[in-house]
Design an enzyme around this catalytic site. Structure first.
Site, PDB file in Angstrom:
ATOM      1  N   HIS A 137      83.460  19.930   1.051  1.00  0.00           N
ATOM      2  CA  HIS A 137      84.175  20.661   0.009  1.00  0.00           C
ATOM      3  C   HIS A 137      83.154  20.994  -1.078  1.00  0.00           C
ATOM      4  O   HIS A 137      82.464  20.086  -1.576  1.00  0.00           O
ATOM      5  CB  HIS A 137      85.262  19.792  -0.619  1.00  0.00           C
ATOM      6  CG  HIS A 137      86.347  19.336   0.309  1.00  0.00           C
ATOM      7  ND1 HIS A 137      87.623  19.849   0.286  1.00  0.00           N
ATOM      8  CD2 HIS A 137      86.353  18.381   1.272  1.00  0.00           C
ATOM      9  CE1 HIS A 137      88.371  19.232   1.200  1.00  0.00           C
ATOM     10  NE2 HIS A 137      87.627  18.332   1.804  1.00  0.00           N
ATOM     11  N   HIS A 165      83.300  18.746   7.347  1.00  0.00           N
ATOM     12  CA  HIS A 165      83.340  19.839   6.379  1.00  0.00           C
ATOM     13  C   HIS A 165      82.999  19.294   5.000  1.00  0.00           C
ATOM     14  O   HIS A 165      83.444  18.215   4.622  1.00  0.00           O
ATOM     15  CB  HIS A 165      84.711  20.522   6.351  1.00  0.00           C
ATOM     16  CG  HIS A 165      85.858  19.579   6.191  1.00  0.00           C
ATOM     17  ND1 HIS A 165      86.355  18.833   7.233  1.00  0.00           N
ATOM     18  CD2 HIS A 165      86.593  19.240   5.098  1.00  0.00           C
ATOM     19  CE1 HIS A 165      87.349  18.085   6.802  1.00  0.00           C
ATOM     20  NE2 HIS A 165      87.514  18.295   5.495  1.00  0.00           N
ATOM     21  N   GLN A 221      90.211  12.176   4.924  1.00  0.00           N
ATOM     22  CA  GLN A 221      89.867  13.224   5.887  1.00  0.00           C
ATOM     23  C   GLN A 221      91.090  13.543   6.739  1.00  0.00           C
ATOM     24  O   GLN A 221      91.717  12.638   7.310  1.00  0.00           O
ATOM     25  CB  GLN A 221      88.699  12.790   6.785  1.00  0.00           C
ATOM     26  CG  GLN A 221      88.208  13.917   7.692  1.00  0.00           C
ATOM     27  CD  GLN A 221      86.953  13.536   8.488  1.00  0.00           C
ATOM     28  OE1 GLN A 221      86.482  12.398   8.439  1.00  0.00           O
ATOM     29  NE2 GLN A 221      86.424  14.506   9.219  1.00  0.00           N
ATOM     30  N   SER A 222      91.434  14.827   6.804  1.00  0.00           N
ATOM     31  CA  SER A 222      92.608  15.248   7.578  1.00  0.00           C
ATOM     32  C   SER A 222      92.243  16.201   8.703  1.00  0.00           C
ATOM     33  O   SER A 222      93.036  16.385   9.628  1.00  0.00           O
ATOM     34  CB  SER A 222      93.646  15.896   6.655  1.00  0.00           C
ATOM     35  OG  SER A 222      93.114  17.044   6.028  1.00  0.00           O
ATOM     36  N   VAL A 223      91.059  16.812   8.629  1.00  0.00           N
ATOM     37  CA  VAL A 223      90.577  17.687   9.705  1.00  0.00           C
ATOM     38  C   VAL A 223      89.287  17.056  10.210  1.00  0.00           C
ATOM     39  O   VAL A 223      88.314  16.913   9.449  1.00  0.00           O
ATOM     40  CB  VAL A 223      90.333  19.126   9.211  1.00  0.00           C
ATOM     41  CG1 VAL A 223      89.794  19.995  10.353  1.00  0.00           C
ATOM     42  CG2 VAL A 223      91.606  19.731   8.628  1.00  0.00           C
ATOM     43  N   ASN A 252      84.965  13.967   2.648  1.00  0.00           N
ATOM     44  CA  ASN A 252      85.903  12.896   2.971  1.00  0.00           C
ATOM     45  C   ASN A 252      85.618  12.476   4.414  1.00  0.00           C
ATOM     46  O   ASN A 252      85.615  13.306   5.320  1.00  0.00           O
ATOM     47  CB  ASN A 252      87.342  13.391   2.828  1.00  0.00           C
ATOM     48  CG  ASN A 252      87.694  13.738   1.391  1.00  0.00           C
ATOM     49  OD1 ASN A 252      87.244  13.077   0.467  1.00  0.00           O
ATOM     50  ND2 ASN A 252      88.484  14.779   1.201  1.00  0.00           N
ATOM     51  N   ASP A 301      89.144  27.150   0.716  1.00  0.00           N
ATOM     52  CA  ASP A 301      90.189  26.186   1.066  1.00  0.00           C
ATOM     53  C   ASP A 301      91.556  26.828   0.827  1.00  0.00           C
ATOM     54  O   ASP A 301      91.774  27.508  -0.181  1.00  0.00           O
ATOM     55  CB  ASP A 301      90.025  24.914   0.221  1.00  0.00           C
ATOM     56  CG  ASP A 301      90.808  23.738   0.784  1.00  0.00           C
ATOM     57  OD1 ASP A 301      90.169  22.772   1.239  1.00  0.00           O
ATOM     58  OD2 ASP A 301      92.056  23.789   0.773  1.00  0.00           O
TER      59      ASP A 301
END
Ligand code: 5GP
Ligand code: ZN
Length: 114
Positions: free
Chosen positions: A102, A100, A94-96, A87, A31
């Site tokens: 983490h 994914h 969640q931003s992308v 997320n 990240d």
């Protein structure tokens, strides 16, 4: 592949990333804004926005993500204690919108999360 998807572009090698693990179905990279000494993102090569759509569309890719998580945790030396976070949805952070996981470890992790 959605041209505007950052993680598709990382999978394709078009955007540089510190890749720590690759398989036929998944890619793992550090990240850019780590929240723990070990903070690796595991993504399927296939673009799907979240785990539910991925699992329904391609169970092999979903299990490939789980396998890659286990391999990354072992390779990073945190297999004895780490946290997986997915997320899901903007309200959960969640931003992308390319699914994914983490993988967080290398320090004590509080519970419950914020
Ligand atoms: P989310 O908020 O969607 O759960 O997680 C997105 C993660 O992607 C964040 O932890 C953020 O630091 C990371 N990230 C955003 N842009 C980049 C990038 O260009 N490269 C890498 N390696 N990570 C990124
Ligand atoms: Zn994507």
């Amino acid at each position: 592949m959605p041209e505007d998807c950052l993680f598709c572009r990382i999978v394709a090698g078009e955007v540089p990333a510190d890749v720590v693990h690759e398989s036929g179905t998944a890619v793992a990279f550090r990240d850019a804004n780590p929240q723990a000494p070990v903070h690796v993102l595991v993504v399927p090569r296939r673009h799907e926005p979240d785990l539910a759509t991925l699992t329904r569309a391609d169970a092999d890719a979903a299990s490939g993500v789980l396998r890659a998580i286990a391999d990354v945790a072992e390779a990073e030396g945190v297999a004895g204690g780490y946290r997986i976070v997915l997320n899901t949805g903007a309200s959960a952070g969640q931003s992308v919108f390319h699914v994914h996981a983490h993988v967080l470890g290398g320090r004590d992790l509080a519970w419950p999360p914020g």
